[in-house]
Design a protein around this motif. Structure first.
Motif, PDB file in Angstrom:
ATOM      1  N   ASP A  28       0.831  -1.198   0.000  1.00 22.52           N
ATOM      2  CA  ASP A  28       0.000   0.000   0.000  1.00 22.52           C
ATOM      3  C   ASP A  28       0.868   1.252   0.000  1.00 22.52           C
ATOM      4  O   ASP A  28       2.108   1.175   0.020  1.00 22.52           O
ATOM      5  CB  ASP A  28      -0.991  -0.017   1.172  1.00 22.52           C
ATOM      6  CG  ASP A  28      -0.323   0.074   2.540  1.00 22.52           C
ATOM      7  OD1 ASP A  28       0.862   0.481   2.622  1.00 22.52           O
ATOM      8  OD2 ASP A  28      -0.988  -0.250   3.540  1.00 22.52           O
ATOM      9  N   ASP A  29       0.217   2.418  -0.018  1.00 19.84           N
ATOM     10  CA  ASP A  29       0.956   3.673  -0.137  1.00 19.84           C
ATOM     11  C   ASP A  29       1.676   4.066   1.149  1.00 19.84           C
ATOM     12  O   ASP A  29       2.395   5.069   1.181  1.00 19.84           O
ATOM     13  CB  ASP A  29       0.020   4.797  -0.585  1.00 19.84           C
ATOM     14  CG  ASP A  29      -1.174   4.964   0.335  1.00 19.84           C
ATOM     15  OD1 ASP A  29      -1.517   4.010   1.058  1.00 19.84           O
ATOM     16  OD2 ASP A  29      -1.774   6.050   0.332  1.00 19.84           O
ATOM     17  N   LYS A 365     -14.577  -4.200   9.752  1.00 24.44           N
ATOM     18  CA  LYS A 365     -13.574  -4.131  10.815  1.00 24.44           C
ATOM     19  C   LYS A 365     -12.678  -5.360  10.787  1.00 24.44           C
ATOM     20  O   LYS A 365     -11.458  -5.262  10.955  1.00 24.44           O
ATOM     21  CB  LYS A 365     -14.258  -4.010  12.177  1.00 24.44           C
ATOM     22  CG  LYS A 365     -13.282  -3.852  13.336  1.00 24.44           C
ATOM     23  CD  LYS A 365     -14.018  -3.697  14.660  1.00 24.44           C
ATOM     24  CE  LYS A 365     -13.032  -3.556  15.816  1.00 24.44           C
ATOM     25  NZ  LYS A 365     -13.743  -3.439  17.128  1.00 24.44           N
ATOM     26  N   PHE A 366     -13.271  -6.530  10.556  1.00 20.88           N
ATOM     27  CA  PHE A 366     -12.508  -7.775  10.484  1.00 20.88           C
ATOM     28  C   PHE A 366     -11.456  -7.683   9.376  1.00 20.88           C
ATOM     29  O   PHE A 366     -10.289  -8.027   9.568  1.00 20.88           O
ATOM     30  CB  PHE A 366     -13.459  -8.948  10.224  1.00 20.88           C
ATOM     31  CG  PHE A 366     -12.839 -10.309  10.388  1.00 20.88           C
ATOM     32  CD1 PHE A 366     -13.067 -11.052  11.528  1.00 20.88           C
ATOM     33  CD2 PHE A 366     -12.031 -10.849   9.394  1.00 20.88           C
ATOM     34  CE1 PHE A 366     -12.505 -12.321  11.688  1.00 20.88           C
ATOM     35  CE2 PHE A 366     -11.459 -12.105   9.535  1.00 20.88           C
ATOM     36  CZ  PHE A 366     -11.699 -12.845  10.687  1.00 20.88           C
ATOM     37  N   ALA A 370      -7.338  -7.617   9.633  1.00 19.33           N
ATOM     38  CA  ALA A 370      -6.516  -8.560   8.866  1.00 19.33           C
ATOM     39  C   ALA A 370      -5.447  -7.810   8.081  1.00 19.33           C
ATOM     40  O   ALA A 370      -4.277  -8.223   8.032  1.00 19.33           O
ATOM     41  CB  ALA A 370      -7.398  -9.370   7.922  1.00 19.33           C
ATOM     42  N   ARG A 371      -5.843  -6.685   7.484  1.00 25.67           N
ATOM     43  CA  ARG A 371      -4.881  -5.896   6.711  1.00 25.67           C
ATOM     44  C   ARG A 371      -3.790  -5.322   7.614  1.00 25.67           C
ATOM     45  O   ARG A 371      -2.621  -5.266   7.225  1.00 25.67           O
ATOM     46  CB  ARG A 371      -5.612  -4.783   5.963  1.00 25.67           C
ATOM     47  CG  ARG A 371      -4.729  -4.067   4.958  1.00 25.67           C
ATOM     48  CD  ARG A 371      -5.535  -3.317   3.915  1.00 25.67           C
ATOM     49  NE  ARG A 371      -6.262  -2.194   4.464  1.00 25.67           N
ATOM     50  CZ  ARG A 371      -7.585  -2.084   4.467  1.00 25.67           C
ATOM     51  NH1 ARG A 371      -8.335  -3.051   3.963  1.00 25.67           N
ATOM     52  NH2 ARG A 371      -8.176  -1.018   4.969  1.00 25.67           N
ATOM     53  N   SER A 372      -4.156  -4.918   8.815  1.00 29.25           N
ATOM     54  CA  SER A 372      -3.156  -4.378   9.744  1.00 29.25           C
ATOM     55  C   SER A 372      -2.149  -5.442  10.164  1.00 29.25           C
ATOM     56  O   SER A 372      -1.038  -5.123  10.586  1.00 29.25           O
ATOM     57  CB  SER A 372      -3.844  -3.793  10.981  1.00 29.25           C
ATOM     58  OG  SER A 372      -4.359  -4.826  11.821  1.00 29.25           O
ATOM     59  N   LYS A 373      -2.550  -6.710  10.028  1.00 32.54           N
ATOM     60  CA  LYS A 373      -1.661  -7.821  10.380  1.00 32.54           C
ATOM     61  C   LYS A 373      -0.921  -8.378   9.163  1.00 32.54           C
ATOM     62  O   LYS A 373      -0.180  -9.353   9.272  1.00 32.54           O
ATOM     63  CB  LYS A 373      -2.462  -8.926  11.070  1.00 32.54           C
ATOM     64  CG  LYS A 373      -3.034  -8.507  12.425  1.00 32.54           C
ATOM     65  CD  LYS A 373      -3.821  -9.636  13.061  1.00 32.54           C
ATOM     66  CE  LYS A 373      -4.373  -9.211  14.427  1.00 32.54           C
ATOM     67  NZ  LYS A 373      -3.283  -8.962  15.401  1.00 32.54           N
ATOM     68  N   GLY A 374      -1.196  -7.776   7.979  1.00 27.94           N
ATOM     69  CA  GLY A 374      -0.441  -8.155   6.789  1.00 27.94           C
ATOM     70  C   GLY A 374      -1.152  -9.058   5.810  1.00 27.94           C
ATOM     71  O   GLY A 374      -0.505  -9.698   4.978  1.00 27.94           O
ATOM     72  N   ILE A 404      -2.956 -15.935  10.120  1.00 26.69           N
ATOM     73  CA  ILE A 404      -3.592 -14.655  10.448  1.00 26.69           C
ATOM     74  C   ILE A 404      -5.105 -14.829  10.547  1.00 26.69           C
ATOM     75  O   ILE A 404      -5.755 -14.317  11.471  1.00 26.69           O
ATOM     76  CB  ILE A 404      -3.231 -13.593   9.390  1.00 26.69           C
ATOM     77  CG1 ILE A 404      -1.744 -13.237   9.483  1.00 26.69           C
ATOM     78  CG2 ILE A 404      -4.086 -12.333   9.574  1.00 26.69           C
ATOM     79  CD1 ILE A 404      -1.249 -12.352   8.352  1.00 26.69           C
ATOM     80  N   ILE A 405      -5.690 -15.570   9.606  1.00 28.55           N
ATOM     81  CA  ILE A 405      -7.136 -15.803   9.624  1.00 28.55           C
ATOM     82  C   ILE A 405      -7.555 -16.542  10.889  1.00 28.55           C
ATOM     83  O   ILE A 405      -8.508 -16.152  11.580  1.00 28.55           O
ATOM     84  CB  ILE A 405      -7.568 -16.603   8.375  1.00 28.55           C
ATOM     85  CG1 ILE A 405      -7.415 -15.744   7.118  1.00 28.55           C
ATOM     86  CG2 ILE A 405      -9.017 -17.080   8.507  1.00 28.55           C
ATOM     87  CD1 ILE A 405      -7.669 -16.494   5.824  1.00 28.55           C
TER      88      ILE A 405
END
Length: 414
Positions: A28-29, A365-366, A370-374, A404-405
């Motif tokens: 991401d940016d 939110k889920f 998940a994105r914050s964890k990669g 992660i899931i």
């Protein structure tokens, strides 16, 4: 949502800017590196920015980048020969399409021109493209969008999908009930010209909608018996995604018309509608098979290399092996999560469906956590995730994503 002058819808709302993508990762940016479990919704099956495909496009760019609708670039004819050569023999004639929706519209036009009948049989809660003619195939009349744009369902009959859940014991009965329903419709309505379906799985509605074994075989028998054309939408199932090169290969059936897009070019904008010589010869003057940008030589170069890689590496074998592994792992690790209803799929087209009516579960939110964890995930609706990793993903990267899931489900408060 409107973001930076681009309009997004609620289903594919804006999430973040992609600054780089390679193989099974996107960035991401903010510089965050994410494992991708979406493949752009079954597009980058061979990984993002595949080097072999990029090189093929660059080589073609030095030769020719455009061919008008009344001309043919040599690479178009080469690809037409190789694509039809990978299909059952009767499927030998192609129209040059741009996207999945134009391919499916061409299939409908062809079926109506050939049979002289307007009605189309399809499944409710399916997606065959975002234009008027294709939304009518799967969107229900009561949907807000159906009312807002005045969809006309007069010539459409929608069936409930014969869904088989994990551990269903009555699979044969589900199939028989469905076949009886279809046969009764064919007997009583002689104006049905075609039946359109995906190849044993719904790829756009959560991917836990799996048909019973024998579904394709028996549907093919019924359509032949009653003179109804079978249109197989392989936009999402094609190019190794479900564990076979094409979804039709699971039961070795041959439709009258088949459509391809998404994974056909691994990111190149190209699609195809393929039918028999007989149908094509009787309909091409009526169905108007033309497109200003259909099969740009650049995109054909990407698609040609894509097909060659799938065939050379037998990518579908890895997709089946890894898909079985994903399903087994998640069923085992999430078996004690009370609000998980079903985990199912074909190949690496896999869905996790939650029980409907969860009052406090926040899907957005889920996905953000998940994105914050990669991990980059995609949801099909408010209660289902769709897992579509690149088919070339390495096992350690796949395991990291699955971990992660699992951790999220074990810790997420809904």
């Amino acid at each position: 949502m409107i973001k930076n002058k681009i309009t997004y819808n609620s289903f594919s709302d804006y999430q973040f800017k992609v600054t780089k993508a390679k193989d099974s990762f996107i960035w991401d940016d903010k510089g965050n590196k994410l494992i991708d479990f979406t493949s752009g919704w079954n597009v980058t099956n061979l990984g993002w920015n595949n080097e072999e495909i990029k090189k093929a496009i660059i080589v073609q760019a030095k030769k020719n980048i455009y061919s008008s609708m009344w001309l043919a670039d040599p690479i178009q004819e080469e690809y037409a020969s190789k694509l039809t050569g990978s299909l059952p023999k009767p499927l030998s004639t192609i129209t040059r399409e741009v996207t999945g929706v134009t391919a499916n519209i061409m299939a409908i036009k062809t079926a109506r021109a050939y049979t002289g009948k307007r009605k189309i049989l399809s499944f409710r809660d399916t997606f065959h493209g975002s234009l008027y003619q294709t939304l009518q195939l799967g969107y229900a009349p009561e949907y807000p969008i159906s009312k807002a744009i005045f969809l006309n369902f007069k010539d459409h009959i929608q069936l409930k999908y014969p869904r088989v859940n994990y551990e269903d014991k009555n699979e044969k009965q589900i199939l028989n009930n469905f076949l009886n329903e279809v046969e009764n419709i064919f007997k009583n309505d002689k104006e049905i010209g075609a039946f359109i379906t995906e190849a044993g799985i719904i790829t756009g509605w959560g991917s836990t909608f799996i048909a019973p074994k024998g579904f394709l075989t028996e549907v093919r028998k019924l359509t032949k018996k009653y003179g109804v054309l079978l249109i197989l939408d392989e936009v999402g199932t094609g190019f190794s995604r479900t564990g076979k090169l094409y979804g039709m290969n699971h039961e070795n059936i041959t439709p009258d018309i088949v459509t391809f897009a998404k994974g056909i070019g691994n990111g190149s904008t190209i699609a195809a509608t393929v039918t028999t010589q007989e149908i094509a010869e009787k309909t091409y003057l009526k169905s108007n098979p033309q497109s200003t940008f259909g099969w740009s030589p650049l995109n054909v170069a990407g698609a040609l290399r894509t097909l060659e890689i799938h065939q050379r590496d037998k990518v579908w074998e890895k997709a089946k092996f890894d898909g079985d592994y994903i399903i087994k792992t998640l069923r085992n690790e999430l078996k004690n999560i009370s609000y998980v209803e079903d985990i199912n799929g074909l190949g690496m087209e896999i869905g996790i469906r939650l029980k409907s009516g969860l009052k406090n579960f926040n899907m957005i939110k889920f996905i953000e956590i998940a994105r914050s964890k990669g991990l980059h995930l995609a949801n099909a609706d408010s209660y289902s995730f769709q897992l579509m990793p690149p088919l070339t993903i390495e096992r350690d990267i796949l395991d990291n994503g699955l971990e992660i899931i699992v951790d999220l489900f074990n810790s997420f408060n809904y």
